[in-house]
Motif scaffolding. Structure first.
Motif, short mmCIF file in Angstrom:
data_model
loop_
_atom_site.label_atom_id
_atom_site.label_comp_id
_atom_site.label_asym_id
_atom_site.label_seq_id
_atom_site.Cartn_x
_atom_site.Cartn_y
_atom_site.Cartn_z
N ILE A 165 1.06 -1.54 -0.20
CA ILE A 165 -0.34 0.04 0.18
C ILE A 165 0.71 1.46 -0.14
N SER A 166 -0.20 2.47 -0.44
CA SER A 166 1.29 3.54 -0.65
C SER A 166 1.24 4.40 1.08
N ARG A 167 1.55 5.71 1.27
CA ARG A 167 1.95 6.27 2.55
C ARG A 167 0.58 7.60 2.26
N GLU A 168 0.49 8.09 3.60
CA GLU A 168 -0.59 8.39 4.05
C GLU A 168 -1.05 9.26 3.16
N ARG A 169 -0.41 10.12 2.27
CA ARG A 169 -0.02 12.06 1.52
C ARG A 169 -1.18 11.04 0.34
N ASP A 170 -0.97 9.78 0.13
CA ASP A 170 -1.98 9.49 -1.47
C ASP A 170 -2.72 7.74 -0.27
N GLU A 171 -3.54 8.43 1.17
CA GLU A 171 -4.75 7.77 1.07
C GLU A 171 -4.37 6.50 1.57
N TYR A 172 -2.83 5.96 1.65
CA TYR A 172 -2.82 4.65 1.66
C TYR A 172 -3.93 3.53 0.59
N ARG A 173 -3.13 3.99 -0.38
CA ARG A 173 -3.90 3.69 -1.30
C ARG A 173 -3.32 2.06 -2.03
N LEU A 174 -4.45 1.02 -1.98
CA LEU A 174 -3.68 -0.28 -2.29
C LEU A 174 -3.49 -0.41 -3.30
N GLN A 175 -1.85 -0.07 -3.13
CA GLN A 175 -0.76 0.26 -4.80
C GLN A 175 -0.58 -1.66 -5.36
N GLU A 176 -0.66 -2.74 -4.88
CA GLU A 176 -0.30 -4.00 -5.26
C GLU A 176 -0.58 -4.46 -4.45
N LEU A 177 -1.32 -6.18 -5.58
CA LEU A 177 -1.90 -7.20 -4.62
C LEU A 177 -0.98 -8.46 -5.81
N GLY A 178 -0.49 -8.04 -6.84
CA GLY A 178 0.16 -9.82 -7.60
C GLY A 178 -0.75 -10.64 -7.72
N ASP A 179 -0.45 -12.02 -7.76
CA ASP A 179 -1.47 -12.88 -8.08
C ASP A 179 -2.25 -13.77 -6.88
N MET A 180 -3.27 -14.18 -7.66
CA MET A 180 -4.47 -14.95 -6.18
C MET A 180 -4.22 -16.02 -6.87
N THR A 181 -4.45 -17.06 -5.24
CA THR A 181 -4.70 -18.74 -5.33
C THR A 181 -5.32 -19.05 -4.68
N GLY A 182 -6.33 -19.38 -4.33
CA GLY A 182 -7.15 -19.86 -3.01
C GLY A 182 -8.16 -20.70 -3.48
N THR A 183 -9.03 -20.90 -2.47
CA THR A 183 -10.79 -21.18 -2.88
C THR A 183 -11.66 -20.51 -2.22
N ALA A 184 -10.96 -19.12 -1.87
CA ALA A 184 -11.97 -18.45 -2.31
C ALA A 184 -12.16 -17.23 -3.63
N ALA A 185 -13.17 -16.38 -3.86
CA ALA A 185 -13.25 -16.31 -4.88
C ALA A 185 -12.42 -14.81 -4.49
N ASP A 186 -12.17 -14.04 -6.40
CA ASP A 186 -10.82 -13.07 -5.52
C ASP A 186 -11.65 -11.64 -5.82
N LYS A 187 -12.39 -11.19 -5.05
CA LYS A 187 -13.02 -10.38 -4.81
C LYS A 187 -12.16 -9.46 -4.26
N LEU A 188 -10.85 -9.35 -3.82
CA LEU A 188 -9.68 -7.76 -3.60
C LEU A 188 -9.47 -6.83 -4.59
N THR A 189 -9.08 -8.38 -5.63
CA THR A 189 -8.54 -7.66 -7.83
C THR A 189 -9.29 -5.95 -7.47
N TYR A 190 -10.87 -6.43 -7.51
CA TYR A 190 -11.69 -5.21 -7.97
C TYR A 190 -11.46 -3.65 -7.59
N HIS A 191 -10.75 -3.97 -6.31
CA HIS A 191 -10.73 -2.80 -5.01
C HIS A 191 -8.68 -2.43 -5.73
N LYS A 192 -8.39 -3.02 -5.91
CA LYS A 192 -7.21 -2.22 -6.12
C LYS A 192 -7.24 -1.36 -6.76
N TYR A 193 -5.91 -0.25 -6.44
CA TYR A 193 -5.48 1.07 -6.54
C TYR A 193 -6.46 2.58 -6.10
#
Length: 430
Positions: free
Chosen positions: A156-184
């Motif tokens: 995530i980024s610093r406070e002056r950028d409102e702690y933006r969700l800056q990077e997630l990379g690739d997703m694996t797992g048994t849950a659906a990928d719902k977090l990538t939608y919120h990237k950036y």
């Protein structure tokens, strides 16, 4: 007393409201599925402990603000869910911690490692920008089934950028990928809305919301790990408003408020009863003082009947003239006044602590008529008389006093018949 009667009525109303809140809490607990989840069992066990110990909700573990900087020893590690060495940045296991928090709380972190907590955006920013990290999310449904999502590069980024969700990379797992939608997306709280949708206020928790056109869709927050904690699984906005809008922890907070109010009312009743006893004692003292004052007034009235209702001042003057004639003294041989020196210390002043409360400086006093007040400018400048009888403090002293700081003026007057009057001015200066 009327005050205590009104408080008792209010106390009865608050007790009725408290009973209704407890009934609502019981109804919500009864809607749980027969297969109680781990979180539900922990919550029920905790509530049972509180009831058994007769503790109030306010005595639950309080939150601990995370300091602005943490060492490695100050972090919570998990070595079981996904292997050794994972730093826990958020944990929700019992629903006792409120996640509808301010920007400052989310920045610094809140909660405790023994229960629910959030590490803090500033700490997460420092960690994820010091080296590369993965993100592992472990979730458990109310029926006991578990899911996970693993992201290969989390930052995530610093406070002056409102702690933006800056990077997630690739997703694996048994849950659906719902977090990538919120990237950036930038982080939002109820007091710092960065998503233009007001989602943090609607869903009672801070997150990287992707609202748009002042609209916040329920499908966008399915992987919001900070959303309001409920005992019911909600699947859409309508169900969220009906079933999740007022969960058990909110009812518990309201219950705590009502119990605190009852305690306050009980303390108020006890205070009023104590004050009533004190007032009765004070009333007895005042009655005694009133009787003494009446006796003194009667004595004064009796002395005024002498010499054809001669006034007190006339009698004192006649007595003084008689003394002078007897001693064959001339009026010029009356005791002369004592001029007040041009400068006075606080100890050289006459104070009155009875007429209008403590701390009043007396600048003029006439009690026997023996002092001549038809004086020269010099006398009025420096002052004259003595504290034991009539006197005037002096214009120079009054000027210095009133210009050194703000003073009030209180004038106390007494007629010959014993009646008194006063005048009080809020700001006196010459």
């Amino acid at each position: 007393m009327k005050v205590i009667w009104n408080i008792n009525e209010l106390l009865a109303v608050k007790r009725q409201q408290l009973a209704e809140l407890r009934e609502r809490a019981t109804q919500q607990q009864n809607t749980q599925n027969n297969n109680c989840t781990k979180c539900e069992r922990e919550l029920a066990h905790r509530v049972h402990q509180l009831q058994a110990q007769q503790l109030k909700p306010c005595e639950l573990p309080t939150t601990t603000n995370v300091p602005p900087s943490r060492n490695a020893s100050d972090l919570l590690y998990d070595n079981e869910l996904a292997g050794p060495g994972w730093i826990v940045i958020q944990q929700r296991i019992n629903g006792l911690e409120n996640f509808n928090r301010s920007w400052q709380d989310y920045r610094n972190g809140f909660g405790s490692f023994e229960g629910d907590f959030f590490l803090g955006l500033e700490h997460i920013y420092r960690l994820t920008n010091a080296q590369r990290y993965e993100l592992y999310i472990h979730m458990e449904r109310f029926n006991g089934s578990t899911y996970f999502a693993r992201y290969s590069d989390f930052r995530i980024s610093r406070e002056r950028d409102e702690y933006r969700l800056q990077e997630l990379g690739d997703m694996t797992g048994t849950a659906a990928d719902k977090l990538t939608y919120h990237k950036y997306q930038q982080f939002s709280t109820y007091d710092r809305d960065t998503d233009s949708g007001g989602c943090a206020k609607k869903y009672y928790g801070g997150w990287w919301y992707k609202g748009h056109n002042w609209h916040c869709s329920f499908s966008y927050i399915l992987l919001n790990l900070n959303v309001i904690y409920t005992l019911t699984a909600c699947t859409d906005n309508e169900q969220f408003d009906k079933l999740c809008g007022e969960p058990l922890n909110v009812l518990r907070e309201r219950l705590h408020d009502k119990e605190q109010l009852i305690e306050t009312l009980q303390r108020t009743i006890a205070l009023h009863e104590s004050n009533t006893a004190n007032i009765n004692e004070l009333l007895a003292v005042k009655r005694q003082q009133l009787a003494e004052l009446r006796e003194r007034a009667t004595q004064q009235q009796n002395t005024q009947q002498q010499n054809n209702n001669c006034t007190k001042c006339e009698r004192e003057l006649a007595h003084r003239v008689h003394q002078l004639q007897a001693q064959q003294l001339k009026p010029c041989e009356l005791p002369t006044t004592t001029n007040v020196p041009p400068s006075r210390n606080a100890s050289d002043l006459l104070y009155d602590n009875e007429l209008a409360g403590p701390g009043w400086i007396v600048i003029q006093q006439r009690i026997n008529g023996l002092e001549n007040f038809n004086r020269s400018w010099q006398d009025y400048r420096n002052g004259f008389g003595s504290f034991e009888g009539d006197f005037f403090l002096g214009l120079e002293h009054i000027y210095r006093l009133t210009n050194a700081q703000r003073h009030e003026l209180y004038i106390h007057m007494e007629r010959f018949n014993g009646s008194t009057y006063f005048a009080r001015y809020s700001d006196f200066k010459i």
